[in-house]
Design a protein around this motif. Structure first.
Motif, PDB file in Angstrom:
ATOM      1  N   VAL A  59       0.828  -1.200   0.000  1.00  0.00           N
ATOM      2  CA  VAL A  59       0.000   0.000   0.000  1.00  0.00           C
ATOM      3  C   VAL A  59       0.872   1.265   0.000  1.00  0.00           C
ATOM      4  N   GLU A  60       1.979   1.228   0.687  1.00  0.00           N
ATOM      5  CA  GLU A  60       2.881   2.381   0.731  1.00  0.00           C
ATOM      6  C   GLU A  60       3.366   2.757  -0.666  1.00  0.00           C
ATOM      7  N   ILE A  61       3.703   1.763  -1.474  1.00  0.00           N
ATOM      8  CA  ILE A  61       4.143   2.030  -2.845  1.00  0.00           C
ATOM      9  C   ILE A  61       2.988   2.628  -3.654  1.00  0.00           C
ATOM     10  N   VAL A  62       1.812   2.017  -3.552  1.00  0.00           N
ATOM     11  CA  VAL A  62       0.640   2.509  -4.279  1.00  0.00           C
ATOM     12  C   VAL A  62       0.318   3.937  -3.843  1.00  0.00           C
ATOM     13  N   LYS A  63       0.365   4.213  -2.550  1.00  0.00           N
ATOM     14  CA  LYS A  63       0.087   5.560  -2.033  1.00  0.00           C
ATOM     15  C   LYS A  63       1.034   6.576  -2.652  1.00  0.00           C
ATOM     16  N   LYS A  64       2.310   6.237  -2.685  1.00  0.00           N
ATOM     17  CA  LYS A  64       3.287   7.172  -3.236  1.00  0.00           C
ATOM     18  C   LYS A  64       3.076   7.405  -4.731  1.00  0.00           C
ATOM     19  N   ILE A  65       2.669   6.358  -5.459  1.00  0.00           N
ATOM     20  CA  ILE A  65       2.406   6.510  -6.892  1.00  0.00           C
ATOM     21  C   ILE A  65       1.156   7.354  -7.117  1.00  0.00           C
ATOM     22  N   LEU A  66       0.072   7.038  -6.411  1.00  0.00           N
ATOM     23  CA  LEU A  66      -1.202   7.720  -6.644  1.00  0.00           C
ATOM     24  C   LEU A  66      -1.262   9.117  -6.051  1.00  0.00           C
ATOM     25  N   LEU A  67      -0.676   9.296  -4.883  1.00  0.00           N
ATOM     26  CA  LEU A  67      -0.884  10.544  -4.146  1.00  0.00           C
ATOM     27  C   LEU A  67       0.337  11.438  -4.013  1.00  0.00           C
ATOM     28  N   SER A  71       6.792   7.847  -9.725  1.00  0.00           N
ATOM     29  CA  SER A  71       6.596   7.354 -11.084  1.00  0.00           C
ATOM     30  C   SER A  71       6.111   5.914 -11.081  1.00  0.00           C
ATOM     31  N   TYR A  72       5.262   5.605 -12.053  1.00  0.00           N
ATOM     32  CA  TYR A  72       4.822   4.230 -12.277  1.00  0.00           C
ATOM     33  C   TYR A  72       5.781   3.633 -13.292  1.00  0.00           C
ATOM     34  N   THR A  73       6.837   3.035 -12.762  1.00  0.00           N
ATOM     35  CA  THR A  73       7.904   2.497 -13.600  1.00  0.00           C
ATOM     36  C   THR A  73       7.943   0.987 -13.476  1.00  0.00           C
ATOM     37  N   GLU A  74       8.690   0.349 -14.377  1.00  0.00           N
ATOM     38  CA  GLU A  74       8.861  -1.100 -14.292  1.00  0.00           C
ATOM     39  C   GLU A  74       9.504  -1.477 -12.960  1.00  0.00           C
ATOM     40  N   GLU A  75      10.430  -0.666 -12.492  1.00  0.00           N
ATOM     41  CA  GLU A  75      11.088  -0.938 -11.203  1.00  0.00           C
ATOM     42  C   GLU A  75      10.065  -0.938 -10.066  1.00  0.00           C
ATOM     43  N   MET A  80       6.272  -3.815  -6.372  1.00  0.00           N
ATOM     44  CA  MET A  80       4.923  -4.207  -5.939  1.00  0.00           C
ATOM     45  C   MET A  80       4.722  -5.714  -6.072  1.00  0.00           C
ATOM     46  N   LYS A  81       5.231  -6.303  -7.147  1.00  0.00           N
ATOM     47  CA  LYS A  81       5.109  -7.750  -7.330  1.00  0.00           C
ATOM     48  C   LYS A  81       5.837  -8.501  -6.220  1.00  0.00           C
ATOM     49  N   LYS A  82       6.999  -8.000  -5.825  1.00  0.00           N
ATOM     50  CA  LYS A  82       7.744  -8.660  -4.744  1.00  0.00           C
ATOM     51  C   LYS A  82       6.981  -8.570  -3.430  1.00  0.00           C
ATOM     52  N   GLU A  83       6.381  -7.408  -3.172  1.00  0.00           N
ATOM     53  CA  GLU A  83       5.591  -7.263  -1.945  1.00  0.00           C
ATOM     54  C   GLU A  83       4.349  -8.147  -2.005  1.00  0.00           C
ATOM     55  N   ALA A  84       3.713  -8.250  -3.179  1.00  0.00           N
ATOM     56  CA  ALA A  84       2.563  -9.138  -3.333  1.00  0.00           C
ATOM     57  C   ALA A  84       2.983 -10.587  -3.102  1.00  0.00           C
ATOM     58  N   GLY A  85       4.178 -10.951  -3.577  1.00  0.00           N
ATOM     59  CA  GLY A  85       4.699 -12.294  -3.322  1.00  0.00           C
ATOM     60  C   GLY A  85       4.903 -12.548  -1.842  1.00  0.00           C
ATOM     61  N   ASP A  86       5.389 -11.524  -1.129  1.00  0.00           N
ATOM     62  CA  ASP A  86       5.525 -11.664   0.323  1.00  0.00           C
ATOM     63  C   ASP A  86       4.162 -11.882   0.971  1.00  0.00           C
ATOM     64  N   CYS A  87       3.131 -11.196   0.460  1.00  0.00           N
ATOM     65  CA  CYS A  87       1.769 -11.416   0.967  1.00  0.00           C
ATOM     66  C   CYS A  87       1.350 -12.869   0.762  1.00  0.00           C
ATOM     67  N   LEU A  88       1.684 -13.429  -0.403  1.00  0.00           N
ATOM     68  CA  LEU A  88       1.350 -14.836  -0.665  1.00  0.00           C
ATOM     69  C   LEU A  88       2.044 -15.771   0.314  1.00  0.00           C
ATOM     70  N   TRP A  89       3.283 -15.442   0.663  1.00  0.00           N
ATOM     71  CA  TRP A  89       4.014 -16.265   1.625  1.00  0.00           C
ATOM     72  C   TRP A  89       3.267 -16.295   2.953  1.00  0.00           C
ATOM     73  N   TYR A  90       2.786 -15.130   3.377  1.00  0.00           N
ATOM     74  CA  TYR A  90       2.058 -15.082   4.649  1.00  0.00           C
ATOM     75  C   TYR A  90       0.662 -15.694   4.523  1.00  0.00           C
ATOM     76  N   ILE A  91       0.036 -15.584   3.360  1.00  0.00           N
ATOM     77  CA  ILE A  91      -1.233 -16.276   3.157  1.00  0.00           C
ATOM     78  C   ILE A  91      -1.011 -17.787   3.239  1.00  0.00           C
ATOM     79  N   SER A  92       0.136 -18.252   2.764  1.00  0.00           N
ATOM     80  CA  SER A  92       0.469 -19.674   2.896  1.00  0.00           C
ATOM     81  C   SER A  92       0.592 -20.063   4.364  1.00  0.00           C
TER      82      SER A  92
END
Length: 135
Positions: A59-67, A71-75, A80-92
């Motif tokens: 959410v912190e990354i999204v907040k900084k991009i939106l508000l 920049s919305y860059t590939e980096e 964000m994908k790495k943080e989403a992957g971390d979320c999946l680890w905890y969902i596991s």
């Protein structure tokens, strides 16, 4: 009216559960959950705390991009994908705690949302005015 901060803190103390304010009560509650309810507390706690932390990082990354003009860059997308992957680890971790898997969670979610939106599309009214038991 200005609230007295000391009175508010006393109010918070009075409205806090015993396991939230006393280690012995917390340990007793954990023992009860594990022995009586067969609750996998370590994985449940790891999943709950970790998921909220990692979701916050996403959410912190999204907040900084939106508000904040980040920049919305590939980096940033990769971040964000790495943080989403971390979320999946905890969902596991949560899956381990609840003796379930992603498929069961997705099926339950599909059934819940299909019942809420039988036409198959989002509806603001139905989102805000749910049937009894729709959580």
């Amino acid at each position: 009216q200005v609230i007295d901060t000391n009175k508010y803190i006393e109010f918070v103390k009075q409205t806090t559960s015993k396991p939230s304010s006393n280690l012995a009560d917390l340990l007793a509650r954990i023992a009860e959950l594990e022995s009586v309810n067969d609750c996998n507390v370590p994985h449940l706690l790891t999943g709950a705390l970790g998921l909220s932390a990692e979701a916050g990082e996403f959410v912190e990354i999204v907040k900084k991009i939106l508000l904040q003009g980040k920049s919305y860059t590939e980096e940033n997308v990769i971040h964000m994908k790495k943080e989403a992957g971390d979320c999946l680890w905890y969902i596991s971790q949560i899956c381990i705690a609840l003796d379930t898997n992603f498929e069961e969670l997705m099926q339950m979610n599909y059934e819940k949302l299909s019942a809420r939106y039988p036409e198959g599309t989002f509806d603001v009214y139905k989102s805000e005015n749910r049937a009894e038991g729709d959580i």
